[in-house]
Design an enzyme around this catalytic site. Sequence first.
Site, PDB file in Angstrom:
ATOM      1  N   CYS A  56     -10.828  10.366   8.189  1.00 32.57           N
ATOM      2  CA  CYS A  56      -9.497   9.883   7.794  1.00 32.57           C
ATOM      3  C   CYS A  56      -8.389  10.627   8.533  1.00 32.57           C
ATOM      4  O   CYS A  56      -8.370  11.853   8.570  1.00 32.57           O
ATOM      5  CB  CYS A  56      -9.338  10.061   6.282  1.00 32.57           C
ATOM      6  SG  CYS A  56      -7.660   9.760   5.705  1.00 32.57           S
ATOM      7  N   CYS A  96      -2.426  14.895   2.871  1.00 27.62           N
ATOM      8  CA  CYS A  96      -3.450  14.978   1.823  1.00 27.62           C
ATOM      9  C   CYS A  96      -4.099  16.342   1.943  1.00 27.62           C
ATOM     10  O   CYS A  96      -4.375  16.801   3.053  1.00 27.62           O
ATOM     11  CB  CYS A  96      -4.501  13.874   2.031  1.00 27.62           C
ATOM     12  SG  CYS A  96      -5.760  13.849   0.717  1.00 27.62           S
ATOM     13  N   CYS A 146     -11.358  14.523   4.366  1.00 25.16           N
ATOM     14  CA  CYS A 146     -12.432  13.572   4.683  1.00 25.16           C
ATOM     15  C   CYS A 146     -12.516  13.419   6.200  1.00 25.16           C
ATOM     16  O   CYS A 146     -11.495  13.219   6.866  1.00 25.16           O
ATOM     17  CB  CYS A 146     -12.183  12.236   4.004  1.00 25.16           C
ATOM     18  SG  CYS A 146     -12.012  12.416   2.221  1.00 25.16           S
ATOM     19  N   CYS A 167       0.866  -1.174   0.000  1.00 26.29           N
ATOM     20  CA  CYS A 167       0.000   0.000   0.000  1.00 26.29           C
ATOM     21  C   CYS A 167       0.909   1.232   0.000  1.00 26.29           C
ATOM     22  O   CYS A 167       1.633   1.460   0.969  1.00 26.29           O
ATOM     23  CB  CYS A 167      -0.882  -0.070   1.257  1.00 26.29           C
ATOM     24  SG  CYS A 167      -1.953   1.345   1.482  1.00 26.29           S
ATOM     25  N   CYS A 181      -6.205   0.852   6.954  1.00 27.55           N
ATOM     26  CA  CYS A 181      -6.700   1.919   6.072  1.00 27.55           C
ATOM     27  C   CYS A 181      -7.007   3.202   6.808  1.00 27.55           C
ATOM     28  O   CYS A 181      -7.740   3.198   7.787  1.00 27.55           O
ATOM     29  CB  CYS A 181      -8.019   1.465   5.457  1.00 27.55           C
ATOM     30  SG  CYS A 181      -7.815   0.830   3.837  1.00 27.55           S
TER      31      CYS A 181
HETATM   32  N1  SAH Z   1      -7.092   9.345  -1.068  1.00 36.11           N
HETATM   33  C1  SAH Z   1      -7.475   8.138  -1.675  1.00 36.11           C
HETATM   34  C2  SAH Z   1      -6.610   6.939  -1.324  1.00 36.11           C
HETATM   35  C3  SAH Z   1      -6.138   6.799   0.098  1.00 36.11           C
HETATM   36  S1  SAH Z   1      -7.298   6.352   1.335  1.00 36.11           S
HETATM   37  C4  SAH Z   1      -8.928   7.860  -1.364  1.00 36.11           C
HETATM   38  O1  SAH Z   1      -9.491   8.520  -0.506  1.00 36.11           O
HETATM   39  O2  SAH Z   1      -9.489   6.981  -2.029  1.00 36.11           O
HETATM   40  C5  SAH Z   1      -7.630   4.607   1.088  1.00 36.11           C
HETATM   41  C6  SAH Z   1      -9.013   4.195   1.603  1.00 36.11           C
HETATM   42  O3  SAH Z   1      -9.087   4.203   3.035  1.00 36.11           O
HETATM   43  C7  SAH Z   1     -10.106   5.118   1.112  1.00 36.11           C
HETATM   44  O4  SAH Z   1     -11.226   4.399   0.707  1.00 36.11           O
HETATM   45  C8  SAH Z   1     -10.408   5.900   2.379  1.00 36.11           C
HETATM   46  O5  SAH Z   1     -11.658   6.517   2.303  1.00 36.11           O
HETATM   47  C9  SAH Z   1     -10.296   4.832   3.422  1.00 36.11           C
HETATM   48  N2  SAH Z   1     -10.179   5.342   4.799  1.00 36.11           N
HETATM   49  C10 SAH Z   1      -9.709   6.544   5.204  1.00 36.11           C
HETATM   50  N3  SAH Z   1      -9.754   6.639   6.557  1.00 36.11           N
HETATM   51  C11 SAH Z   1     -10.271   5.466   7.012  1.00 36.11           C
HETATM   52  C12 SAH Z   1     -10.528   4.945   8.318  1.00 36.11           C
HETATM   53  N4  SAH Z   1     -10.243   5.645   9.410  1.00 36.11           N
HETATM   54  N5  SAH Z   1     -11.048   3.697   8.407  1.00 36.11           N
HETATM   55  C13 SAH Z   1     -11.286   2.960   7.279  1.00 36.11           C
HETATM   56  N6  SAH Z   1     -11.028   3.386   6.038  1.00 36.11           N
HETATM   57  C14 SAH Z   1     -10.544   4.636   5.894  1.00 36.11           C
HETATM   58 FE1  SF4 Z   2      -7.248  12.243   1.511  1.00 40.68          FE
HETATM   59 FE2  SF4 Z   2      -7.919  10.561   3.452  1.00 40.68          FE
HETATM   60 FE3  SF4 Z   2      -9.810  11.708   1.971  1.00 40.68          FE
HETATM   61 FE4  SF4 Z   2      -8.231   9.822   0.870  1.00 40.68          FE
HETATM   62  S1  SF4 Z   2      -9.675   9.523   2.549  1.00 40.68           S
HETATM   63  S2  SF4 Z   2      -8.820  11.810  -0.010  1.00 40.68           S
HETATM   64  S3  SF4 Z   2      -6.281  10.258   1.966  1.00 40.68           S
HETATM   65  S4  SF4 Z   2      -8.386  12.771   3.368  1.00 40.68           S
END
Ligand code: SAH
Ligand code: SF4
Length: 421
Positions: free
Chosen positions: A155, A148, A152, A141, A387
């Site tokens: 995250c 970033c 979100c 990964c 993740c």
């Molecule tokens: N920025 C990209 C890729 C990185 S995140 C994206 O958002 O797709 C990879 C995955 O992990 C994404 O689906 C994201 O939404 C998820 N993710 C982020 N924070 C998380 C959390 N705390 N628990 C589970 N999944 C999470």
């Molecule tokens: Fe960025 Fe996290 Fe949102 Fe993916 S899930 S776009 S890493 S803030």
Amino acid sequence: MAVSDAARAAGFIEKTAELNVVAGAAPGGASLVGLTRDQLKDSLAAIDVPERELKMRVAQLWHWIYFRGARDFAEMTNMGKELRAKLSTAYTLARPQVVSEQVSKDGTRKWLIRMASTGPLDKGAEIECVYIPEVDRGTLCVSSQVGCTLTCSFCHTGTQRLVRNLTSAEIVAQLIVARDAIGDWPGATPPDGAFVPSDGGRFVSNIVFMGMGEPLYNTDNVVAAIDVMSDGEGLTLSRRRITVSTSGVVPQMERLGAEANTMLAISLHAVRDELRDELVPINRKYDIKQLLDACRAYPGLSNARRITFEYVMLKGVNDSDADARKLVQLLKGIPAKINLIPFNPWPGSKYECSDWERIERFSEIVYRAGYASPVRTPRGRDILAACGQLKSETEKLRARARMMAEQGIGAEGVYAVGNGE
Ligand code: SAH
Ligand code: SF4
């Protein structure tokens, strides 16, 4: 974290990057590791390798660096002594520094990697990269950005203030570092007791862009890195085993399909715009309809090549039966897989993971509608490698330093802890 929380409360979609590295630039220092063929050619031309030799020399370097994992120009015995001496005066085969390695009890490995400094004010950006071994595959990964710019709400990476794009070389270097660490080069062996696939295949067989950062905010470097990783004379990863996950940068999706031809994953997480606006704020720019239209137009889509829709299970937020039914209705007509991700909490997060029975019920509805809906098994939870939990050590230390300063405790020495090897 305070700043990000304020930004979130004010409804910001994104933060601004502190430093944008020019796409395709070489990382700081003179390492050849991670470079594209064109960059290698330029590096050779810069030390006066004659034009007529360039193609052959690039092919030789390519083989040594990416097929054999060479760490020293002295190994490159099919090149003359003089050229090897010239190369080692001008360049190195240095990897980014592995600041720490954590091994989970399930065999997952997480590395904190410090990139070479890009200038006098840069101490070297830090990113995390995770290796998830299974019996029949090994998935790496990788991160595409430091932090970033998106925010979100569930995250951890999104709370990080420091942001910059990684160069293509820095993205490729994560694969090189991983293969070094698990002994995945011809003639190398894995460390004692390491969990690696036992099917006779490669130890790193799959790549997912699911680490730190939004890959489609750094498309140039991501596409260039995928070219290097999938090159048949070097690292040889199949493009079908590379998955790019995006939060929904609609205008870049077609380009990814056309130029990189990889698998696509979409972080959907909500089936109504109102909720998705909150969870994945880029939805305010490109809403669910625009996102799904872009999915339908993704090049090369078929039942054998499906888009993965990621859906994080948040208790009482997006996990009802109605949500599940709406989800299958929305995806009608798109060759899709649905990936349910149990929410991984991090210190200070405001959500909880849905109960197991709820996840099962949700999964059942999706399954009955004809979708395989594997629930992603959380891996490496004990080392915060799952993740969405990735965040660089420097950032964590900053937060700690701030906390200590607030409490009147001297923060000196905190950074020294971060420098520990
Ligand atoms: N920025 C990209 C890729 C990185 S995140 C994206 O958002 O797709 C990879 C995955 O992990 C994404 O689906 C994201 O939404 C998820 N993710 C982020 N924070 C998380 C959390 N705390 N628990 C589970 N999944 C999470
Ligand atoms: Fe960025 Fe996290 Fe949102 Fe993916 S899930 S776009 S890493 S803030």
